[in-house]
Design an enzyme around this catalytic site. Structure first.
Site, PDB file in Angstrom:
ATOM      1  N   LYS A 150       0.835  -1.210   0.000  1.00  0.00           N
ATOM      2  CA  LYS A 150       0.000   0.000   0.000  1.00  0.00           C
ATOM      3  C   LYS A 150       0.867   1.257   0.000  1.00  0.00           C
ATOM      4  O   LYS A 150       0.734   2.141   0.847  1.00  0.00           O
ATOM      5  CB  LYS A 150      -0.983  -0.004   1.174  1.00  0.00           C
ATOM      6  CG  LYS A 150      -2.041  -1.097   1.067  1.00  0.00           C
ATOM      7  CD  LYS A 150      -3.097  -0.956   2.139  1.00  0.00           C
ATOM      8  CE  LYS A 150      -4.148  -2.031   1.991  1.00  0.00           C
ATOM      9  NZ  LYS A 150      -3.628  -3.395   2.302  1.00  0.00           N
TER      10      LYS A 150
ATOM     11  N   GLY B 110     -17.037 -10.839   4.116  1.00  0.00           N
ATOM     12  CA  GLY B 110     -17.372 -10.803   2.702  1.00  0.00           C
ATOM     13  C   GLY B 110     -17.573 -12.199   2.129  1.00  0.00           C
ATOM     14  O   GLY B 110     -17.067 -13.189   2.652  1.00  0.00           O
TER      15      GLY B 110
ATOM     16  N   GLN C 175     -13.601 -10.981   7.621  1.00  0.00           N
ATOM     17  CA  GLN C 175     -14.239  -9.671   7.592  1.00  0.00           C
ATOM     18  C   GLN C 175     -15.712  -9.743   7.180  1.00  0.00           C
ATOM     19  O   GLN C 175     -16.404  -8.732   7.206  1.00  0.00           O
ATOM     20  CB  GLN C 175     -13.488  -8.715   6.658  1.00  0.00           C
ATOM     21  CG  GLN C 175     -12.119  -8.314   7.165  1.00  0.00           C
ATOM     22  CD  GLN C 175     -11.521  -7.204   6.327  1.00  0.00           C
ATOM     23  OE1 GLN C 175     -12.073  -6.122   6.200  1.00  0.00           O
ATOM     24  NE2 GLN C 175     -10.374  -7.490   5.724  1.00  0.00           N
TER      25      GLN C 175
ATOM     26  N   SER D 177     -18.398 -15.596  -3.582  1.00  0.00           N
ATOM     27  CA  SER D 177     -19.296 -15.664  -4.737  1.00  0.00           C
ATOM     28  C   SER D 177     -19.971 -14.321  -4.999  1.00  0.00           C
ATOM     29  O   SER D 177     -20.154 -13.922  -6.158  1.00  0.00           O
ATOM     30  CB  SER D 177     -20.340 -16.760  -4.525  1.00  0.00           C
ATOM     31  OG  SER D 177     -21.047 -16.574  -3.323  1.00  0.00           O
TER      32      SER D 177
END
Length: 215
Positions: free
Chosen positions: A62, A175, A173, A178
Site C-alpha cells: 500500500k 465478505g 471480515q 461468490s
C-alpha cells in the site's frame, strides 16, 4: 498472474516456516499469494523470493509516498521476485505514474480504491471513483475494491472498464467470495479464513469451489 481459481491468499502469518508450509499447501489452488508488512518484517524481504518460487507474489505494501520513494519500494519488491505491488491512489498521479513506469515490463501495479474494513467508509469510499480514475489515467493493471461491500465493486467496475479488480475482505471480515465475483471482481483475496485454519488446503479448495459456482 494466472486466472484459474480466482483466489488469492493473503498470507499474514508471521512465522516463516508456517508461512512456507501454508504456501506449499495451497500453491496448487490459489492464483497468487499476497504478502504484507507483517510477514516481511518478521521473516525478512527474502520471503518475497522464497514465495515467488511457488506462485505469483503480490506485495501489498500500500505504497503511499513521493515518487522517488515509490520508485525505490516498487523496484525493490519486483527485484526480489514479486509479480505485482499494491499502491494507494490518494498520493496523486505523479506517484502513481512512477509506480507504473517502474514496473513496466517487470510486473504490475494495483491501486487501492477503498478499504474493506468499516473505517474505509469514512474517507476512501466517498472518493473511490475519483481515485480509480487516477489509476486508469496512469495505466495501472487493476484495483482493490472491497468484498465486504459488493455494491462498491459494481460501482468501481463502471469506472475502470475491463481492468482487473481484486477484492479483499472475504471470510474473517464477512465478505462472500461468490458475491464479490458476481458483482464484478476478477479475484477474491482471503487471509485468516485460510491461513489460520487447521486445513488451509481444504479451505482454499472449498472457496475455489464456491467461486466456480458463479463463473
Amino acid at each position: 498472474m494466472r486466472k484459474s481459481s480466482r483466489l488469492i491468499l493473503a498470507l499474514d502469518e508471521t512465522d516463516r516456516e508456517k508461512a512456507l508450509d501454508i504456501a506449499d499447501a495451497v500453491s496448487g489452488t490459489v492464483d497468487a499469494i499476497k504478502i504484507n508488512w507483517p510477514l516481511v518484517l518478521s521473516a525478512g524481504p527474502e520471503m518475497i523470493t522464497e514465495l515467488s518460487r511457488r506462485t505469483d507474489v503480490i506485495c501489498d505494501f500500500k505504497v503511499a509516498d513521493i515518487p522517488n520513494t515509490v520508485h525505490l519500494i516498487v523496484d525493490g519488491a519486483l527485484g526480489r521476485g514479486a509479480s505485482a505491488v499494491i499502491v494507494h491512489s490518494f498520493t496523486g498521479s505523479d506517484s502513481m505514474k512512477e509506480a507504473v513506469d517502474t514496473a513496466a515490463g517487470r510486473g504490475n501495479i494495483y491501486a487501492v480504491t477503498e478499504m474493506s474494513h468499516p473505517g474505509g467508509k469514512e474517507f476512501t469510499a466517498p472518493n473511490a471513483e475519483a481515485l480509480a480514475l487516477v489509476g486508469v489515467r496512469c495505466g495501472v493493471k487493476g484495483f482493490i475494491a472491497p468484498a465486504t461491500r459488493p455494491d462498491r465493486i459494481a460501482a468501481i467496475r463502471k469506472v475502470i472498464g475491463d481492468r482487473e479488480i481484486l477484492s479483499p475482505g472475504v471470510g474473517a471480515q464477512g465478505g462472500s467470495a461468490s458475491a464479490a465475483i458476481s458483482a464484478g471482481a476478477d479475484y477474491v483475496i482471503v487471509g485468516r479464513a485460510i491461513y489460520k485454519s487447521d486445513d488451509p488446503s481444504k479451505v482454499a479448495g472449498d472457496i475455489a469451489d464456491e467461486i466456480r459456482t458463479v463463473l
